[in-house]
Design an enzyme around this catalytic site. Sequence first.
Site, mmCIF file in Angstrom:
data_model
loop_
_atom_site.group_PDB
_atom_site.id
_atom_site.type_symbol
_atom_site.label_atom_id
_atom_site.label_comp_id
_atom_site.label_asym_id
_atom_site.label_seq_id
_atom_site.Cartn_x
_atom_site.Cartn_y
_atom_site.Cartn_z
ATOM 1 C CG ASP A 232 -1.930 1.076 1.259
ATOM 2 O OD1 ASP A 232 -2.713 1.159 0.286
ATOM 3 O OD2 ASP A 232 -1.951 1.852 2.233
ATOM 4 C CD GLU A 261 -2.221 2.356 -3.540
ATOM 5 O OE1 GLU A 261 -3.243 3.025 -3.788
ATOM 6 O OE2 GLU A 261 -1.704 2.305 -2.412
ATOM 7 C CG ASP A 346 -7.716 2.512 -3.556
ATOM 8 O OD1 ASP A 346 -8.400 2.801 -2.556
ATOM 9 O OD2 ASP A 346 -6.575 2.020 -3.474
#
Length: 516
Positions: A232, A261, A346
């Site tokens: 992340d 990410e 997201d």
Amino acid sequence: MSVDTPAWVRDAVFYQIFPDRFASSDRVVKPGPLEDWDAPPTTYGFKGGDLLGVVEHLDHIQGVGGNAIYFNPIFQSASNHRYHTYDYFSVDPLLGGNAAFRELIDACHARGIKVVLDGVFNHASRGFWPFHHVLEAGRASPYRGWFFFNEADLDAGRPLRAYPLEPDARDLAGITEDHMTGLQSLRTLGYQAWWDLPALPKLNTANPLVREYLLSVAEHWIRLGAEGWRLDVAEEVPDDFWRAFRDRVKALNPETYIVAEIWHEKPQDLQGDMYDGLMNYPLAEAIMSFVGAGRLDRRVLAQHVNLDVSVRDNDAAAFAARLQRSLAIYDPAVTSVQLNLLDSHDTPRFLSIVGGDTASLRLATLIQMTLPGAPSIYYGDEIGLDGELDPGSRASFPWAHPDRWDRDLLAFFAGVTALRHGRPVLRHGAVRVVAAEGQALAYLRTDGDVLALVIVNAGDAESDLDLQLPDADGRTFAIQRWAGSPRGVLADRWTVADGRLQIRLAGRDAVVMVTA
């Protein structure tokens, strides 16, 4: 430095699961009332999905072609998305705890399904025990170096303001660069928080004790059977941490998949010493721009700052340029393990971005499944789930309402993933664009003597293509899959004569042809 990436990822089709919303098992006892499963999702509500629910629906995941699962965070947290971690060594009890994880791993491995976990190592939560220790003990806490505090406030005995009286209702789609630094929170809260959000204190990964703690977390779950980590907000953690991270997990399993990410191109981070690949949002944005041209919902795109900038109506030539760049910018070993998603937790769901146009999703999925890299299906896309930005894109899977499923779309997903699994050329072959005219595109994949031709007409009108294929002269292609038809595998054959193949393709359709 040589680039070595996990071999298994080249053959993977990922299925992304948001654990609270995928499936709930009666075997996991819930501690109290939950939000109704079929009600629209809310920002803070819990639906009660769990890991045993996933175990009980592995047939569906395999049926749609998934042979790897990427899970959003599963560790103990007080948020439904679990990016607010308070115990990195324990699976959330609402998900069934560590015993459910063991059953999940065993069940997945028995079917040949790989498991990739979500690692949140940039920030923790207010409930994370070292942060809570500082909340209680203040300047006397030995854990004060684990985070970034306003040292003057801490030394003066001023309390941290971790729970403001007013909840933070900031619109993350329009967040400013100032908030992204997290430095305002040093003044207003007494500690640095990710994007100045009070619930997310930033971890000090330069502290050797913090670093060792987090690296031991990474090792722990690999030892227990996970095959990879999705990292992340990876850019917000120093590179030297990720180099150590790679060394530690690859020492346990050299085939561990490390995917970061990062929303933009970043070849300097993919040199074989940090990540194996990235979440390939630039490719997703290019595909949306091509297959959704004329159908893009700008209101929905405006909910997400990245998509609003990067997704624009593209013709075939513009898409071909973006595609060729995505294939050329990285080492081939990296390109082959990029996580090629179309949407995620997201973003708004793909169908909402294209105004509900199912043909766009079919065309996008066919492209996704015929390019190098690991395709990723966001749970529910295969049955036609839509939804705008969080919480809309995180709705529950409607298991109890199969009448709501788009069965033709589900059959299409199953068919096109089966084609990818069954044809190594679609996973390992070299790629060359052979035509880009109007809204029609064709590209050739080559793996030894085997050729695959993919033709996509994203326009509404029929398209006549005259393909120059000198390297396929005299070869016969058998049609394997139409995007616009549920007919499945067809017997049609096309032969290249004098290095040319002339073909007419209906509007909003695509075809995959493989040498017989």
